[in-house]
Scaffold this motif. Structure first.
Motif, PDB file in Angstrom:
ATOM      1  N   VAL A  17      37.423  27.548  67.406  1.00 16.97           N
ATOM      2  CA  VAL A  17      38.699  26.875  67.160  1.00 16.97           C
ATOM      3  C   VAL A  17      38.405  25.546  66.492  1.00 16.97           C
ATOM      4  O   VAL A  17      37.656  24.731  67.015  1.00 16.97           O
ATOM      5  CB  VAL A  17      39.466  26.652  68.485  1.00 16.97           C
ATOM      6  N   LYS A  18      38.978  25.362  65.302  1.00 21.21           N
ATOM      7  CA  LYS A  18      38.845  24.094  64.593  1.00 21.21           C
ATOM      8  C   LYS A  18      39.883  24.044  63.484  1.00 21.21           C
ATOM      9  O   LYS A  18      40.587  25.022  63.235  1.00 21.21           O
ATOM     10  CB  LYS A  18      37.433  23.907  64.046  1.00 21.21           C
ATOM     11  N   ASP A  19      39.989  22.912  62.830  1.00 21.08           N
ATOM     12  CA  ASP A  19      40.906  22.783  61.702  1.00 21.08           C
ATOM     13  C   ASP A  19      40.394  23.660  60.568  1.00 21.08           C
ATOM     14  O   ASP A  19      39.188  23.688  60.299  1.00 21.08           O
ATOM     15  CB  ASP A  19      40.989  21.335  61.233  1.00 21.08           C
ATOM     16  N   GLY A  20      41.296  24.391  59.927  1.00 17.73           N
ATOM     17  CA  GLY A  20      40.866  25.286  58.868  1.00 17.73           C
ATOM     18  C   GLY A  20      41.888  25.433  57.763  1.00 17.73           C
ATOM     19  O   GLY A  20      43.044  25.038  57.900  1.00 17.73           O
ATOM     20  N   LYS A  21      41.443  26.023  56.678  1.00 15.69           N
ATOM     21  CA  LYS A  21      42.293  26.266  55.513  1.00 15.69           C
ATOM     22  C   LYS A  21      42.202  27.734  55.121  1.00 15.69           C
ATOM     23  O   LYS A  21      41.222  28.404  55.430  1.00 15.69           O
ATOM     24  CB  LYS A  21      41.840  25.409  54.334  1.00 15.69           C
ATOM     25  N   TYR A  22      43.243  28.208  54.431  1.00 12.12           N
ATOM     26  CA  TYR A  22      43.252  29.563  53.894  1.00 12.12           C
ATOM     27  C   TYR A  22      43.738  29.504  52.449  1.00 12.12           C
ATOM     28  O   TYR A  22      44.429  28.563  52.049  1.00 12.12           O
ATOM     29  CB  TYR A  22      44.162  30.491  54.717  1.00 12.12           C
ATOM     30  N   ALA A  23      43.354  30.494  51.687  1.00 13.62           N
ATOM     31  CA  ALA A  23      43.843  30.644  50.321  1.00 13.62           C
ATOM     32  C   ALA A  23      43.978  32.132  50.040  1.00 13.62           C
ATOM     33  O   ALA A  23      43.263  32.955  50.613  1.00 13.62           O
ATOM     34  CB  ALA A  23      42.889  30.000  49.318  1.00 13.62           C
ATOM     35  N   SER A  24      44.922  32.454  49.183  1.00 13.16           N
ATOM     36  CA  SER A  24      45.086  33.845  48.770  1.00 13.16           C
ATOM     37  C   SER A  24      45.448  33.892  47.296  1.00 13.16           C
ATOM     38  O   SER A  24      46.060  32.972  46.763  1.00 13.16           O
ATOM     39  CB  SER A  24      46.162  34.551  49.603  1.00 13.16           C
ATOM     40  N   ALA A  25      45.024  34.967  46.673  1.00 14.51           N
ATOM     41  CA  ALA A  25      45.389  35.235  45.283  1.00 14.51           C
ATOM     42  C   ALA A  25      46.142  36.553  45.258  1.00 14.51           C
ATOM     43  O   ALA A  25      45.646  37.562  45.757  1.00 14.51           O
ATOM     44  CB  ALA A  25      44.154  35.318  44.398  1.00 14.51           C
ATOM     45  N   LEU A  26      47.357  36.533  44.724  1.00 14.08           N
ATOM     46  CA  LEU A  26      48.150  37.739  44.529  1.00 14.08           C
ATOM     47  C   LEU A  26      47.943  38.162  43.084  1.00 14.08           C
ATOM     48  O   LEU A  26      48.275  37.404  42.173  1.00 14.08           O
ATOM     49  CB  LEU A  26      49.631  37.480  44.778  1.00 14.08           C
ATOM     50  N   VAL A  27      47.377  39.325  42.871  1.00 10.31           N
ATOM     51  CA  VAL A  27      47.017  39.782  41.535  1.00 10.31           C
ATOM     52  C   VAL A  27      47.799  41.043  41.210  1.00 10.31           C
ATOM     53  O   VAL A  27      47.836  41.985  41.997  1.00 10.31           O
ATOM     54  CB  VAL A  27      45.497  40.065  41.444  1.00 10.31           C
ATOM     55  N   PHE A  28      48.442  41.045  40.033  1.00  8.89           N
ATOM     56  CA  PHE A  28      49.267  42.179  39.629  1.00  8.89           C
ATOM     57  C   PHE A  28      49.236  42.321  38.112  1.00  8.89           C
ATOM     58  O   PHE A  28      48.752  41.432  37.404  1.00  8.89           O
ATOM     59  CB  PHE A  28      50.707  41.998  40.117  1.00  8.89           C
ATOM     60  N   THR A  29      49.732  43.434  37.628  1.00 10.59           N
ATOM     61  CA  THR A  29      49.801  43.681  36.192  1.00 10.59           C
ATOM     62  C   THR A  29      51.246  43.534  35.738  1.00 10.59           C
ATOM     63  O   THR A  29      52.152  44.160  36.302  1.00 10.59           O
ATOM     64  CB  THR A  29      49.284  45.096  35.855  1.00 10.59           C
ATOM     65  N   ARG A  30      51.466  42.715  34.738  1.00  6.15           N
ATOM     66  CA  ARG A  30      52.814  42.507  34.190  1.00  6.15           C
ATOM     67  C   ARG A  30      53.234  43.728  33.390  1.00  6.15           C
ATOM     68  O   ARG A  30      52.421  44.577  33.045  1.00  6.15           O
ATOM     69  CB  ARG A  30      52.835  41.274  33.295  1.00  6.15           C
ATOM     70  N   SER A  31      54.520  43.793  33.071  1.00  8.23           N
ATOM     71  CA  SER A  31      55.044  44.942  32.325  1.00  8.23           C
ATOM     72  C   SER A  31      54.404  45.081  30.949  1.00  8.23           C
ATOM     73  O   SER A  31      54.339  46.170  30.395  1.00  8.23           O
ATOM     74  CB  SER A  31      56.568  44.840  32.192  1.00  8.23           C
ATOM     75  N   ASN A  32      53.885  43.977  30.381  1.00 11.14           N
ATOM     76  CA  ASN A  32      53.226  44.053  29.072  1.00 11.14           C
ATOM     77  C   ASN A  32      51.753  44.451  29.195  1.00 11.14           C
ATOM     78  O   ASN A  32      51.022  44.470  28.213  1.00 11.14           O
ATOM     79  CB  ASN A  32      53.355  42.721  28.333  1.00 11.14           C
ATOM     80  N   GLY A  33      51.293  44.728  30.443  1.00 10.73           N
ATOM     81  CA  GLY A  33      49.934  45.177  30.665  1.00 10.73           C
ATOM     82  C   GLY A  33      48.939  44.079  30.982  1.00 10.73           C
ATOM     83  O   GLY A  33      47.781  44.356  31.290  1.00 10.73           O
ATOM     84  N   GLU A  34      49.373  42.824  30.889  1.00  8.07           N
ATOM     85  CA  GLU A  34      48.469  41.710  31.180  1.00  8.07           C
ATOM     86  C   GLU A  34      48.346  41.501  32.687  1.00  8.07           C
ATOM     87  O   GLU A  34      49.318  41.616  33.424  1.00  8.07           O
ATOM     88  CB  GLU A  34      49.001  40.417  30.564  1.00  8.07           C
ATOM     89  N   GLU A  35      47.120  41.166  33.121  1.00  9.01           N
ATOM     90  CA  GLU A  35      46.906  40.840  34.525  1.00  9.01           C
ATOM     91  C   GLU A  35      47.378  39.408  34.768  1.00  9.01           C
ATOM     92  O   GLU A  35      47.143  38.525  33.950  1.00  9.01           O
ATOM     93  CB  GLU A  35      45.438  40.983  34.895  1.00  9.01           C
ATOM     94  N   ALA A  36      48.047  39.207  35.875  1.00  6.75           N
ATOM     95  CA  ALA A  36      48.521  37.873  36.245  1.00  6.75           C
ATOM     96  C   ALA A  36      48.187  37.642  37.705  1.00  6.75           C
ATOM     97  O   ALA A  36      47.982  38.588  38.464  1.00  6.75           O
ATOM     98  CB  ALA A  36      50.024  37.774  36.023  1.00  6.75           C
ATOM     99  N   TYR A  37      48.115  36.389  38.080  1.00  5.92           N
ATOM    100  CA  TYR A  37      47.843  36.084  39.479  1.00  5.92           C
ATOM    101  C   TYR A  37      48.574  34.812  39.891  1.00  5.92           C
ATOM    102  O   TYR A  37      48.949  33.990  39.070  1.00  5.92           O
ATOM    103  CB  TYR A  37      46.345  35.953  39.753  1.00  5.92           C
ATOM    104  N   ARG A  38      48.761  34.712  41.193  1.00  5.25           N
ATOM    105  CA  ARG A  38      49.356  33.526  41.801  1.00  5.25           C
ATOM    106  C   ARG A  38      48.479  33.141  42.983  1.00  5.25           C
ATOM    107  O   ARG A  38      48.143  33.990  43.803  1.00  5.25           O
ATOM    108  CB  ARG A  38      50.767  33.836  42.272  1.00  5.25           C
ATOM    109  N   VAL A  39      48.109  31.885  43.067  1.00  2.00           N
ATOM    110  CA  VAL A  39      47.250  31.403  44.139  1.00  2.00           C
ATOM    111  C   VAL A  39      48.075  30.549  45.095  1.00  2.00           C
ATOM    112  O   VAL A  39      48.920  29.764  44.675  1.00  2.00           O
ATOM    113  CB  VAL A  39      46.067  30.581  43.573  1.00  2.00           C
ATOM    114  N   MET A  40      47.844  30.762  46.382  1.00  3.16           N
ATOM    115  CA  MET A  40      48.523  29.985  47.415  1.00  3.16           C
ATOM    116  C   MET A  40      47.468  29.480  48.389  1.00  3.16           C
ATOM    117  O   MET A  40      46.424  30.109  48.549  1.00  3.16           O
ATOM    118  CB  MET A  40      49.503  30.861  48.191  1.00  3.16           C
ATOM    119  N   SER A  41      47.770  28.383  49.060  1.00  2.00           N
ATOM    120  CA  SER A  41      46.847  27.891  50.077  1.00  2.00           C
ATOM    121  C   SER A  41      47.611  27.101  51.123  1.00  2.00           C
ATOM    122  O   SER A  41      48.759  26.723  50.920  1.00  2.00           O
ATOM    123  CB  SER A  41      45.750  27.031  49.446  1.00  2.00           C
ATOM    124  N   GLY A  42      46.953  26.881  52.235  1.00  2.00           N
ATOM    125  CA  GLY A  42      47.538  26.109  53.313  1.00  2.00           C
ATOM    126  C   GLY A  42      46.467  25.774  54.324  1.00  2.00           C
ATOM    127  O   GLY A  42      45.301  26.135  54.159  1.00  2.00           O
TER     128      GLY A  42
END
Length: 141
Positions: A17-42
């Motif tokens: 148990v200690k102070d900690g951080k997390y991060a995530s990347a949501l990765v998907f393919t757009r309708s034009n075929g390009e890969e896109a991502y969104r990064v979140m953290s807390g």
């Protein structure tokens, strides 16, 4: 149905148990075929590896605006195995008690996880490293 890959990284990697951080990347393919991502953290004070992993998964699932096929990539074998074995659903049916009668740890997070996961087709993959690991580690510093 759109496929979204979620990559999870945390600063805590052991059962302490200690102070900690997390991060995530949501990765998907757009309708034009390009890969896109969104990064979140807390971050969370006085947290654990399992809590941070669950929080990252929940926050990521909450960002999805439509039903998706979701592949969750994590190095947290406990969360992966518990989810794949259907334990959260069994816990819900047994009023959040384990077979031993003990109360489930992080039950509020497991409840939120079930609520979000039921909106999608989810699967887990054990992932010790990934293409987004460097980006996620930058988010954690």
């Amino acid at each position: 149905m759109k496929t979204v890959n979620i990559y999870i990284e945390t600063t805590i990697k052991s059962p302490i148990v200690k102070d900690g951080k997390y991060a995530s990347a949501l990765v998907f393919t757009r309708s034009n075929g390009e890969e896109a991502y969104r990064v979140m953290s807390g971050e969370e004070c006085e947290s654990t590896y399992n809590r941070l992993t669950l929080i990252a998964i929940i926050k990521s699932l909450q960002k999805l605006k439509e039903q998706c096929h979701v592949v969750i990539h994590t190095d947290n074998a406990y969360i992966k195995n518990i989810s794949e074995q259907g334990a959260p659903e069994k816990w819900r049916r047994s009023e959040w008690k384990k077979a031993t009668g003990a109360e489930v740890q992080n039950k509020e997070l497991w409840k939120m996880y079930l609520e979000e996961a039921e909106k999608h087709e989810t699967e887990f993959r054990f992932c010790a490293s990934n293409d987004y690991q460097g980006l996620l580690r930058e988010e954690l510093t």
